[in-house]
Design a protein around this motif. Structure first.
Motif, PDB file in Angstrom:
ATOM      1  N   ILE A   1      31.980  55.533  47.355  1.00  0.00           N
ATOM      2  CA  ILE A   1      31.275  56.756  46.967  1.00  0.00           C
ATOM      3  C   ILE A   1      32.242  57.934  47.011  1.00  0.00           C
ATOM      4  CG2 ILE A   1      29.276  58.211  47.368  1.00  0.00           C
ATOM      5  CD1 ILE A   1      28.094  55.929  49.008  1.00  0.00           C
ATOM      6  N   THR A   2      32.383  58.563  45.844  1.00  0.00           N
ATOM      7  CA  THR A   2      33.282  59.708  45.721  1.00  0.00           C
ATOM      8  C   THR A   2      32.470  60.883  45.178  1.00  0.00           C
ATOM      9  OG1 THR A   2      34.806  58.022  44.911  1.00  0.00           O
ATOM     10  CG2 THR A   2      35.612  60.279  44.936  1.00  0.00           C
ATOM     11  N   PRO A   3      31.732  61.563  46.018  1.00  0.00           N
ATOM     12  CA  PRO A   3      30.749  62.538  45.528  1.00  0.00           C
ATOM     13  C   PRO A   3      31.323  63.625  44.636  1.00  0.00           C
ATOM     14  CG  PRO A   3      30.457  62.122  47.861  1.00  0.00           C
ATOM     15  CD  PRO A   3      31.744  61.470  47.472  1.00  0.00           C
ATOM     16  N   ALA A   4      32.592  63.931  44.802  1.00  0.00           N
ATOM     17  CA  ALA A   4      33.135  65.039  44.008  1.00  0.00           C
ATOM     18  C   ALA A   4      33.499  64.616  42.596  1.00  0.00           C
ATOM     19  CB  ALA A   4      34.364  65.610  44.705  1.00  0.00           C
ATOM     20  N   HIS A   5      33.570  63.327  42.314  1.00  0.00           N
ATOM     21  CA  HIS A   5      34.131  62.914  41.029  1.00  0.00           C
ATOM     22  C   HIS A   5      33.286  61.947  40.226  1.00  0.00           C
ATOM     23  CE1 HIS A   5      37.546  65.220  42.088  1.00  0.00           C
ATOM     24  NE2 HIS A   5      37.768  64.518  43.177  1.00  0.00           N
ATOM     25  N   ASP A   6      32.034  61.824  40.589  1.00  0.00           N
ATOM     26  CA  ASP A   6      31.165  60.954  39.809  1.00  0.00           C
ATOM     27  C   ASP A   6      29.724  61.413  40.004  1.00  0.00           C
ATOM     28  OD1 ASP A   6      30.978  57.924  38.538  1.00  0.00           O
ATOM     29  OD2 ASP A   6      29.234  58.493  39.736  1.00  0.00           O
ATOM     30  N   PRO A   7      29.005  61.577  38.918  1.00  0.00           N
ATOM     31  CA  PRO A   7      27.646  62.126  39.033  1.00  0.00           C
ATOM     32  C   PRO A   7      26.724  61.255  39.899  1.00  0.00           C
ATOM     33  CG  PRO A   7      28.216  61.645  36.728  1.00  0.00           C
ATOM     34  CD  PRO A   7      29.424  61.364  37.548  1.00  0.00           C
ATOM     35  N   ASN A   8      26.829  59.940  39.742  1.00  0.00           N
ATOM     36  CA  ASN A   8      25.964  59.071  40.545  1.00  0.00           C
ATOM     37  C   ASN A   8      26.345  59.129  42.011  1.00  0.00           C
ATOM     38  OD1 ASN A   8      24.442  57.926  38.324  1.00  0.00           O
ATOM     39  ND2 ASN A   8      26.395  57.013  37.752  1.00  0.00           N
ATOM     40  N   ASP A   9      27.658  59.157  42.242  1.00  0.00           N
ATOM     41  CA  ASP A   9      28.134  59.246  43.615  1.00  0.00           C
ATOM     42  C   ASP A   9      27.684  60.558  44.245  1.00  0.00           C
ATOM     43  OD1 ASP A   9      29.349  56.980  42.774  1.00  0.00           O
ATOM     44  OD2 ASP A   9      31.344  57.477  43.549  1.00  0.00           O
ATOM     45  N   TYR A  10      27.659  61.593  43.419  1.00  0.00           N
ATOM     46  CA  TYR A  10      27.237  62.892  43.935  1.00  0.00           C
ATOM     47  C   TYR A  10      25.796  62.825  44.420  1.00  0.00           C
ATOM     48  CZ  TYR A  10      26.155  67.856  44.169  1.00  0.00           C
ATOM     49  OH  TYR A  10      25.757  69.096  44.592  1.00  0.00           O
ATOM     50  N   GLU A  11      24.958  62.202  43.590  1.00  0.00           N
ATOM     51  CA  GLU A  11      23.550  62.064  43.979  1.00  0.00           C
ATOM     52  C   GLU A  11      23.426  61.215  45.240  1.00  0.00           C
ATOM     53  OE1 GLU A  11      20.981  63.702  42.691  1.00  0.00           O
ATOM     54  OE2 GLU A  11      22.489  64.711  41.429  1.00  0.00           O
TER      55      GLU A  11
END
Length: 886
Positions: A275-285
């Motif tokens: 999970i890379t919240p800063a670089h992927d929309p799904n990861d952000y969610e």
RNA sequence: GGGAGUAUAGCUCAGUUGGUUUAGAGCACCUGCCUUACAAGCAGGGGGUCGUAGGUUCGAAUCCUACUACUCCCACCA
């Protein structure tokens, strides 16, 4: 008099366009006596040059507007252009780069000067090209989405929506164009149809305090330094024992939690998701849901920053880092597998760079509530989409509408009217002065120098959605209190709502839906009654026409070759609403041939010698028929227009002129070679011809105007463009049916000639066995003329050697004389007999079916019985003739 | 993955609430014509088991079901 046998469009087109302009025929004004008919052009980008899509689109608009004008409506077609912020900025940046100038070096004001210069130079090209097409736009009203008043309107609307609570600012995962350094809307992100090749890297992460590893799969190894978690599916037995433990990010040794989420697919990749919240929309969610840290490791230009904790990567582009880190992993034996993989990578529509999902503070419009009326309006057919299949698409989009990111990190466009205070707070206002006032309410000591306006501009569509109102300066009467145009100015009150919008389905959501939203929000009324959605112009192989493929013909060259009229009709011959148009130059050729046909009909009329006699009876019948046929066709054509079936309206007009007028009517009234024509007949023929020219005018404006003036002397204001549209009168179906019967008979006679090798010049006799000779009497003379018959005899005895055929259950015979070939004749009759027997069989089968006889309506039953009788009669005569022939 | 649409002649399309011949148009094609308005034309002609398989009905290109193929839109799996 000598008139060229070929029509030459080049000689007349510019002349008439100039004349129409000089006479101000295109100009519309408020006129309470007349019904307004307004169309606003879908404003082409200032960067654009005329392509085939514009040709189709604008031809349709011109056809509609010209017809409305002739119908006596106040026809107003407003032209203009769109500033197209990102597309134009990209062009200007490229132009400056060639000059060795960097955008960042010259600053905003200087850049805008260049941009305006660029717009002045190239922005009008497309409109000039539309004139060649004959577009009858009201050029006095030419608008631009960054005109002073328009600019003001866009700002007013922003302020208003902010005050109404529809606009907010938020940190969102947006699509970032690293090259243009701007956010993109979802609509500006393109995906290659078949995806692009990529590699799925399987990477080992060690579990903390354990010898175990987990393997995650990723396409983007360069982002692992931004990892803040690993997710597995809670139902996945492979990993349940790891949930709640920590994993260690390679190289930087960050400890990240292993969490469980249904989102993770069991059978994709390794079943384990980083999970890379800063670089992927799904990861952000996911990150938000599980409270994970957000570590943004990529700069606005696509290079890595110091937060990646790997000094050797800082300042290097993400794709270079990808290569570097893969190598490093390979060396460290962290790479378990490299798998080829097809993925759909988003690319910027304008710069084609891979879009970087990025967290960023942007401005948004809340869409759900504001679009409710717009959804209902289409749902309940207050606004009608043509073809109606788009209603479903529209509904689906509107029901699932997402908030609209309206800020763009560009300079060319409408600057966001928000001013920041030194403490980071901001105010939204129409002007700097207003902003200062508002700011001082928050912090009394603030001065103008302390305020800093937001650097960003608005999405292009956040200005063009006001187009139908703004082109009439509608927002000059904007009421800030109610947030509406309460008292529209005279122009807006008169011309709004517009009648029809003609545009491409691709921008149904970008533009059409949003105009509907804005229309209801600010006028409380729909912006247009109908929406005509055109198709995409494709090449013969079905490919979309595009610059890169080089498969798009140059419209200007086409018009030089076939004439504007030829190209206009060529575009319309086969393009029902909503259907793609597979373009073929042959269509333009067909259009050109049609202009030539009309030209020659005119030549015939003009070239005849006249004698002062009244029309003969036959001529009177011909004229009467043509007038009735014209009225019938007008009803049909009107019906097609009403349903926006423009191709059908054109085809109806085409056949009326070519088949009915040229092929039948002119042949009926044409005197024998060298003979003069009766003045009365000629005048009637010309009157009909002029009506036909009017009906044709919307499609072929130039040739019709030229011929209108060539028919006789007309004043400079007596132009077909403003002539009265022929109204359909009631018509006599009887004479039309009688003519159809006559035509059928004539065709049969010609058929006999053709198949038996009899010259058209040899007169023939005709014998008709009929109970109703009167059905033929009205057209008898014309049948004789066009069939070249020496006589028609009713119910006489035909000689044994005759060619026979059946018209309308009547047996017709042409004495064969010495034109007969017995063997051939016999073979043909046998073939016919076989067919008739087969036909009779099928009828008998029906009539033998008890349930059919008992259940079918009397009319249907009667029909079948008639068919039976006809077939039997035919079989009988055929058999008799064959018997005689031996 | 979700939604929508389309499938009729070589091509592009009509075919209105099932019922006038064994389905129409334009273009293309074939044959014959340089017939003084038009060869950018005239006359004539060939060509389709209406995507496949079932079903409803006296009767289906038309209504229903399934399947197949294609198109578009939306979302998107690391």
């Amino acid at each position: 008099m000598s008139i060229a046998s070929k029509y030459n469009p080049a000689e007349v087109e510019d002349k008439w366009y100039k004349h129409w302009m000089d006479q101000k025929f295109f100009h519309a004004q408020v006129n309470p006596e007349k019904e307004p008919y307004t169309i606003v052009i879908p404003p082409p980008n200032v960067t654009g040059v005329l392509h085939m899509g514009h040709m189709l689109n604008n031809t349709i608009q011109d056809v509609l507007i010209r017809k409305a004008r002739m119908e006596g409506k106040e026809a107003c077609w407003v032209p203009g252009t769109d500033h197209a912020s990102i597309a134009t900025e990209a062009k200007v940046v490229a132009m400056l780069r060639e000059k060795g100038i960097k955008k960042s070096e010259i600053g905003r004001d200087e850049f805008m000067k260049y941009a305006w210069e660029w717009k002045e130079k190239y922005g009008g090209i497309i409109l000039e090209q539309l004139k060649k097409l004959g577009a009858s736009c009201d050029w006095d009203r030419t608008s631009f989405t960054m005109d002073e008043g328009y600019y003001k309107a866009v700002v007013q609307v922003f302020v208003d929506l902010y005050r109404k609570g529809f606009i907010y600012r938020d940190l969102r995962m947006i699509n970032w164009d690293c090259e243009a350094k701007t956010a993109l809307s979802n609509e500006e992100v393109m995906y290659k149809e078949d995806g692009e090749k990529s590699v799925l890297y399987h990477i080992r992460y060690q579990i903390k305090d354990s010898k175990e590893f987990v393997v995650i799969a990723t396409q983007r190894p360069e982002t692992i330094m931004g990892d803040t978690g690993i997710a597995v599916n809670p139902k996945d037995p492979r990993f349940t024992h790891l949930i709640g433990k920590k994993a260690i990010v390679p190289f930087i040794n960050r400890e990240i939690p292993i969490i469980a989420d249904e989102y993770v697919e069991l059978d994709f990749g390794s079943g384990c998701l980083k999970i890379t919240p800063a670089h992927d929309p799904n990861d952000y969610e996911l990150g938000k849901k599980h409270n994970l840290e957000v570590i943004d490791t990529i700069n606005l230009d696509g290079t890595l920053n110091e937060r990646c904790e790997m000094p050797e990567y800082v300042g290097k582009d993400r794709f270079i880092v990808r290569k570097m880190i893969v190598k490093k992993m390979r060396e460290a034996e962290l790479l378990v597998k490299e798998e080829d993989f097809i993925t759909k990578i988003g690319r910027s529509e304008r710069t084609n760079t891979v879009v970087e999902p990025k967290l960023s503070l942007q401005w948004f419009i809340k869409m759900k509530e504001i679009s409710r009326t717009a959804l209902k309006a289409v749902e309940e057919d207050e606004i009608q989409l043509h073809p109606p299949k788009f209603k479903n698409t529209y509904r689906h989009w509107m029901e699932n509408v997402k908030d609209w990111c309206i800020s763009r990190q560009l300079w060319w466009g409408h600057r966001i009217p928000a001013w920041f205070l030194p403490d980071g707070d901001f105010v939204v206002a129409n002007t700097e002065e207003e902003a200062l006032k508002l700011a001082q309410e928050k912090s009394p000591n603030i001065t103008l120098a302390d305020l800093k306006q937001d650097e960003d501009v608005l999405d292009t569509w956040a200005s063009s959605w006001l187009w139908p109102m703004a082109v009439f300066n509608g927002f000059e009467n904007f009421d800030e209190k109610s947030g509406r145009i309460e008292q529209p100015n005279a122009e807006l009150a008169y011309f709004y709502p517009t009648k029809v919008l003609v545009t491409a389905p691709e921008i149904l959501f970008f533009w059409v839906a949003r105009m509907i939203i804005a229309g209801y929000e600010y006028m409380g009324e729909m912006p247009f009654k109908d929406v005509y959605l055109t198709g995409i112009v494709r090449d013969k192989q079905g490919r979309k026409m595009s610059k890169s493929l080089g498969n798009s013909p140059d419209p200007i060259e086409l018009m030089q070759k076939y004439g504007a009229d030829g190209v206009r009709t060529g575009m319309l011959f086969s393009s029902p609403a909503g259907n793609d148009l597979p373009f073929d130059e042959k269509l333009c050729e067909q259009g050109r041939n049609f202009s030539n046909k009309i030209w020659n009909a005119f030549r015939l009329l003009k070239g005849l010698d006249v004698v002062q006699t009244p029309s003969s009876n036959a001529e009177k019948v011909a004229i009467q028929w043509m007038e009735n046929r014209l009225n019938q066709a007008l009803v049909e054509i009107e019906d097609h227009y009403g349903k926006y079936r423009i191709s059908d309206a054109l085809m109806g007009t085409y056949k009326l002129i070519w088949d009915d007028y040229c092929a039948w009517f002119l042949e009926m009234i044409k005197p024998a070679y060298g003979d003069p024509i009766s003045e009365e007949t000629l005048n009637s023929s010309i009157a009909i011809f002029e009506k036909l020219l009017k009906v044709l005018h919307p499609f072929m404006p130039f040739i019709t105007e030229e011929l209108w003036h060539s028919m006789g002397t007309r004043g400079e204001k007596d132009c077909i463009i403003v002539a009265e549209w022929p109204k359909a009168a009631t018509y006599d179906k009887g004479i039309i049916d009688a003519a159809s019967l006559a035509f059928e008979l004539i065709s049969q006679i010609r058929n006999i000639r053709s198949s038996k090798g009899i010259s058209p010049k040899e007169p023939l006799e005709l014998i008709i066995k009929t109970e109703k000779p009167e059905a033929y009497s009205q057209f008898q003379q014309l049948i004789e003329k066009l069939g070249n018959l020496s006589s028609i005899q009713f119910n006489g005895n035909a000689p044994e050697m005759s060619f026979s055929f059946i018209i309308n259950s009547d047996e017709c015979a042409i004495p064969a004389g010495n034109n007969v070939d017995l063997e051939k004749e016999k073979a043909e009759m046998l073939k016919e007999l076989e067919y008739a027997k087969g036909f009779l069989d099928s009828v008998m089968k029906k009539l033998g079916n008890e349930r059919f006889v008992n259940n079918a309506p009397a009319q249907v039953l009667q029909n079948e019985q008639n068919k039976k009788a006809d077939a039997e009669a035919k079989i009988k005569t055929l058999e008799e003739s064959l018997a005689k022939m031996g």
